[in-house]
Write a protein that holds these residues in place. Sequence first.
Motif: not given
Ligand code: NAP
Length: 329
Positions: A12, A15, A35, A58, A80, A84, A149, A179
């Motif tokens: 959700t 990414d 979750r 979860d 993923l 975050s 983090y 990104h």
């Molecule tokens: P995001 O939009 O914050 O999405 C995080 C996802 O993780 C959401 O689907 C969230 O679900 C889910 N989540 C959080 N806690 C959880 C749990 N306890 N159990 C199951 N699901 C859980 O992050 P993103 O930008 O797509 O990033 C994806 C990944 O890449 C993350 O690991 C982030 O740390 C890493 N990352 C991101 C970037 C960037 O610039 N975007 C760069 C480097 C690394 P809900 O929708 O229910 O909250």
Amino acid sequence: MAKKRALVTGLTGQDGSYLAEFLLEQGYEVFGLVRRSSTVNFERISHIQDKIHILSGDLLDQNSLISAVAEAEPDEVYNLAAQSFVPASWGQPVLTGEATALGVMRMLEAVRRVRLDTKFYQASSSEMFGKVRETPQSEATPFHPRSPYGVAKVYGHWITVNYRESYDLFAVSGILFNHESPRRGLEFVTRKVTDGAARIKLGLADELRLGNLDARRDWGFAGDHVRAMWMMLQRDEPQDYVIGTGATHSVRELVELAFGCLDLDWQKFVVQDERFLRPAEVDLLVADPSKAKSELGWEPTVHFENLIRMMVEADMKALGSKLSEQRSS
Ligand code: NAP
Ligand code: G4F
């Protein structure tokens, strides 16, 4: 030939939604871990929801992860999911450690226990470089994380490497720089700025409060970065890669560009607010993506100016439609 099967955690999120779209286009059968919440938050995946197998689970619950892997029987797992948002990691350090650090180990354990020939991708982060030891940052740059983090991501990175070395698992850590996209969460600075500028332009707000304008990031497009995740799992040998554009810009440049797209003078509207400053900052990030370019053939297709323009236009369109709906109701 049977379709390849992929399990995506964090479906959700920003990414997760782009990666699921990309995998469907590649002909995969896609399973997504979601979750439970009291209201459904499928905004980013509503257009593809019917094509995905949604599994409940979860990162904090080992059994749910084992069940998800057993049910999906994936050829590839993309981990993923995480807490975050960097500032939230100071407010909720234990939760961040549970999800962003130990959650990785729980996913690896689930894969190891159910089947060993699944390929595993871990979403690592340039936040691990933190107080950078060299510029630009490559796969060889040492880590010095600056937030709970960042520390949690360092654990996630090393436990991925450790499972690869301990169990001969095909596990890779993709070290991705920032990104963004129109689907970026509203609390991250790019989207906060593009949404804020659009609100001011439409008369819905009269100021935008921000923290450190001097921080520099390597901002790329999420659609490009998820493609790199997939490319890493198509290699014969598991290896870790840095993914970024190789260009860096300050938050001030971001603000100037976004407001400029709407013919607004940002200095009249942006207010610096110390509530948005961090206890420890990451001042400068810029990737050296040469390994990804030479070994994966990966290159970004969207650069900073077009990315911010795309986000401003999307926010103007979304807010504009909401306004006209309100006016006509
Ligand atoms: P995001 O939009 O914050 O999405 C995080 C996802 O993780 C959401 O689907 C969230 O679900 C889910 N989540 C959080 N806690 C959880 C749990 N306890 N159990 C199951 N699901 C859980 O992050 P993103 O930008 O797509 O990033 C994806 C990944 O890449 C993350 O690991 C982030 O740390 C890493 N990352 C991101 C970037 C960037 O610039 N975007 C760069 C480097 C690394 P809900 O929708 O229910 O909250
Ligand atoms: O957009 P940000 O919150 O992203 P940050 O902290 O770089 O983290 C993002 O990228 C990481 C990859 O490097 C991911 F691992 C992580 O999950 C996340 O996706 O902040 C960017 C910069 C920071 O230096 C911050 O201090 O913008 C500065 N900033 C200035 N004013 C602000 C604000 N950030 C936010 N969120 N809100 C502000 O008002």
